[in-house]
Enzyme design. Structure first.
Site, PDB file in Angstrom:
ATOM      1  N   GLY A 185      14.436   6.345  -8.829  1.00  0.00           N
ATOM      2  CA  GLY A 185      13.695   7.179  -9.774  1.00  0.00           C
ATOM      3  C   GLY A 185      13.479   8.601  -9.320  1.00  0.00           C
ATOM      4  N   HIS A 238      18.491   4.763   4.243  1.00  0.00           N
ATOM      5  CA  HIS A 238      19.031   6.120   4.338  1.00  0.00           C
ATOM      6  C   HIS A 238      20.407   6.135   5.000  1.00  0.00           C
ATOM      7  CE1 HIS A 238      15.225   7.078   2.830  1.00  0.00           C
ATOM      8  NE2 HIS A 238      14.626   7.572   3.894  1.00  0.00           N
ATOM      9  N   GLU A 286       3.833   1.122   2.939  1.00  0.00           N
ATOM     10  CA  GLU A 286       4.907   2.097   2.790  1.00  0.00           C
ATOM     11  C   GLU A 286       4.551   3.266   3.689  1.00  0.00           C
ATOM     12  OE1 GLU A 286       6.965   5.185  -0.355  1.00  0.00           O
ATOM     13  OE2 GLU A 286       4.808   4.834  -0.295  1.00  0.00           O
ATOM     14  N   PHE A 290      17.177   2.054   7.341  1.00  0.00           N
ATOM     15  CA  PHE A 290      18.308   1.231   6.890  1.00  0.00           C
ATOM     16  C   PHE A 290      18.845   1.767   5.566  1.00  0.00           C
ATOM     17  CE2 PHE A 290      19.950  -2.407   4.405  1.00  0.00           C
ATOM     18  CZ  PHE A 290      21.013  -2.759   5.229  1.00  0.00           C
ATOM     19  N   LEU A 342       0.842  -1.194   0.000  1.00  0.00           N
ATOM     20  CA  LEU A 342       0.000   0.000   0.000  1.00  0.00           C
ATOM     21  C   LEU A 342       0.876   1.242   0.000  1.00  0.00           C
ATOM     22  CD1 LEU A 342      -1.984  -2.262   0.920  1.00  0.00           C
ATOM     23  CD2 LEU A 342      -3.155  -0.508   2.252  1.00  0.00           C
ATOM     24  N   ASP A 343       0.680   2.084  -0.982  1.00  0.00           N
ATOM     25  CA  ASP A 343       1.486   3.284  -1.152  1.00  0.00           C
ATOM     26  C   ASP A 343       1.154   4.331  -0.095  1.00  0.00           C
ATOM     27  OD1 ASP A 343       3.221   5.104  -2.796  1.00  0.00           O
ATOM     28  OD2 ASP A 343       1.331   6.187  -3.017  1.00  0.00           O
ATOM     29  N   ASP A 382      11.583   4.383  -5.782  1.00  0.00           N
ATOM     30  CA  ASP A 382      11.598   5.756  -5.287  1.00  0.00           C
ATOM     31  C   ASP A 382      13.015   6.281  -5.135  1.00  0.00           C
ATOM     32  OD1 ASP A 382       8.995   6.777  -5.018  1.00  0.00           O
ATOM     33  OD2 ASP A 382       8.632   5.604  -3.219  1.00  0.00           O
TER      34      ASP A 382
END
Length: 632
Positions: A399, A330, A300, A328, A263-264, A396
């Site tokens: 992109g 980052h 997410e 993790f 789920l975004d 993400d």
């Protein structure tokens, strides 16, 4: 489907000698099904704004629209297919016509997951469900357990990441017909691969979303989001809205046999009602018996919110099976590539941070975040590590970079290999992005195919997003950012599968295969009760990760990863083998099979048999225990 096992509540489905239609239009006094063939049929009103009816002597393939009071003809919100695009007529589809062969498939094990994310349009040169299905054997050979598709709900235009979707029941026609998606899932299951869909419930795309024309109840103006008024999950008339999203998920489960959903941006699902939508959603999906195992649900969510993955009996949790734990990624990216702006400002990029994320799932547990300017995170104590989804790349994080460059374009490949060893040996759910397994040189850009006016705004918005980043403060520099509307941006994002056969890509692919093979066996598959994972920063450049299992004879596994520079490391209790055993080397990332020009790692026993490694450059060594008599 070989016998319908569920009854749809929305859409159009074959029934008896014709087709049954049902829609929700609370703003309408009447709804008429207008067939493209020429006839029109009024639907009967039901309570709470629903309309339903049966049209005799109508077959799959018929195209139709709903006509409301004002004469506006609209696509079906629960359309199963939009053959002429999101503005065109909907098509009646028979989900039972496909001959499934996956009767023996029983779903995914949420405690032993490795997920491979792919975008159907750029995964292959063909860019279709059928073309992607031809590459599934390569993913089975790689050793992942599930593929996750970027959103496939139909969107405007012919190229898009999918987060502009508006037809949440219809697979995007640019990728193929509904049965092409069914064939993809069926083939995946034959190869023992699960299929997860990325779904978007926090907003509709900016073009082709006709939901508001059916009724203003779709949105709640009291809550505002980056996309405008929030989806109505807690205002007047929210019940059918919540049910719509649950119905969409159930439809993908029953009519396409998918295994779960990502789920975004669940933090953007604004819901102040007594029972959060996500709790209702999870209960409905987990209680929906398809005969193919429990629906896997992953959120997410940047909040580090433990409620998402706790059970209802554990502090009123929402019972999701996983949540992305960005800390993790980052921390790894900050250490390897030096990123320090935006949300990376919250990370020092230390091995201590990385070890913390490996040991407990995430780093922030309520500390102040400079980026968010508020406390962030909750205590994850007691949550099994497989509930945390870790990655070092995803769509993400690749992109949303200005040029779509992958991690190895900004950091030494040897260091990326070392981080990969940590990712794939950790008990956290591991997540790979397409092409990562061979260090693909193709970028993954941001691309759209909107009409001219909207496209111009998207291009301007994309470039303006980077104005606060030091590298793009000069407007002339921002003009170099690829145009999302240009077809070239899309074409450059297609994977080049021929890379896999040449170096250094072939070596990277062999390393991923070897690590994934170990992941399925060391120290024990999955996450058994009583299993433990420990991690420690040995020094400023080196992390040690240790997994201990409780199954008899399973022993322990140890990874020592040098993420920067050359050298040895200090001793730590974590490096000592269990009593009565010793460490045996399994592999290093500098073995000849995994490095075209290897710089070998030296591994020797130290005090009390503790592992001691020396690196000529970044790398990792994987060890496992054997007993002193030589048995595993």
């Amino acid at each position: 489907m070989n016998g319908r096992r569920w009854q749809p509540a929305l859409g159009a489905w074959p029934e008896g000698d014709g087709v049954h239609f049902r829609t929700w239009a609370p703003a309408a006094r009447q709804v008429v099904v207008r067939l493209e063939a020429g006839s029109a049929h009024a639907l009967a009103p039901e309570p709470h704004g629903f309309f339903t009816g049966h049209v005799a002597r109508l077959a799959p393939g018929a195209r139709y629209r709903y006509m409301l009071d004002d004469g506006q003809a609209l696509p079906d919100m629960a359309s199963r297919f939009q053959p002429e695009g999101v503005h065109g007529p909907s098509e009646v589809v028979d989900p039972d016509a496909f001959a499934w062969t996956d009767g023996g498939w029983r779903g995914l094990d949420r405690d032993a997951l490795t997920i491979y994310e792919l975008h159907i349009g750029t995964f292959t040169p063909g860019g279709t469900f059928a073309a992607a299905a031809e590459r599934l054997p390569a993913l089975a050979e790689l050793g992942v357990s599930a593929v996750q598709l970027l959103p496939i709900a139909d969107f405007p235009g012919d190229r898009n990441w999918g987060y502009d979707g508006v037809s949440l029941f219809a697979p995007a026609r640019c990728y193929g017909r509904p049965d092409d998606l069914r064939a993809f899932v069926d083939h995946a299951h034959a190869l023992e691969l699960g299929v997860i869909l990325d779904v978007v419930y926090n907003h509709f795309g900016p073009d082709g979303a006709y939901h508001g024309a059916y009724g203003r109840e779709w949105f709640n103006e009291r809550h505002q989001t980056p996309w405008g008024a929030a989806i109505n999950l807690d205002g007047p008339g929210n019940g059918p809205v919540r049910a719509f999203f649950i119905e969409s998920a159930r439809h993908w489960r029953h009519e396409y046999h998918v295994d779960g959903f990502r789920l975004d941006a669940t933090h953007a699902l604004v819901d102040e009602s007594p029972r959060h939508f996500l709790a209702e959603y999870a209960a409905a999906l987990h209680g929906d018996d398809t005969g193919r195992g429990r629906a896997l649900l992953i959120a997410e969510d940047h909040r580090n919110l433990d409620t998402i993955v706790r059970t209802p009996d554990d502090r009123g949790g929402w019972d999701f099976d996983g949540v992305f734990a960005d800390d993790f990624h980052h921390a790894v990216r900050r250490l390897l590539a030096g990123d320090h702006e935006g949300y990376f400002q919250d990370y020092a990029g230390t091995t201590g941070e990385i070890a913390t994320a490996l040991a407990r799932g995430w780093i922030y547990t309520g500390e102040h975040s400079a980026f968010w300017n508020e406390p962030r995170g909750t205590d994850p104590a007691g949550i099994p590590l497989p509930r945390f989804v870790h990655c070092i790349q995803n769509h993400d994080q690749v992109g949303n970079r200005a040029f779509g460059n992958r991690l190895h374009a900004d950091a030494p490949l040897a260091a990326v290999h070392a981080a990969t060893a940590l990712l794939l040996t950790s008990a956290a759910t591991a997540f790979l992005f397409m092409g990562e397994e061979w260090a693909a040189d193709t970028p993954f850009g941001f691309f759209t195919d909107h009409h001219e006016e909207l496209g111009r705004l998207v291009t301007e918005g994309r470039r303006n997003e980077f104005r606060h980043w030091s590298a793009f403060r000069d407007p002339a520099t921002r003009e170099r950012i690829p145009d999302p509307q240009a077809e070239e941006t899309f074409q450059r994002s297609r994977l080049d599968w021929t890379e896999r056969d040449r170096e250094p890509h072939a070596s990277t692919l062999r390393l991923h295969r070897a690590l994934l093979s170990l992941r399925r066996a060391e120290p024990t598959p999955g996450w058994t009760p009583g299993a433990r994972q420990e991690a420690v920063a040995l020094d400023a450049d080196t992390v040690a990760l240790r997994r201990n299992a409780t199954a008899p004879g399973s022993g322990a596994a140890l990874v020592i990863a040098r993420l920067r520079g050359a050298g040895g490391h200090p001793h730590a209790p974590l490096l000592a083998p269990p009593a009565g055993s010793r460490w045996e080397q399994v592999l290093t990332t500098e073995d000849a099979a995994f490095a075209p020009e290897p710089m070998p790692v030296t591994v020797a026993p130290g005090d009390a048999g503790a592992a001691a490694a020396r690196f000529a450059r970044p790398g990792a060594v994987v060890l496992r225990t054997v007993d002193d008599r030589g048995g595993a």
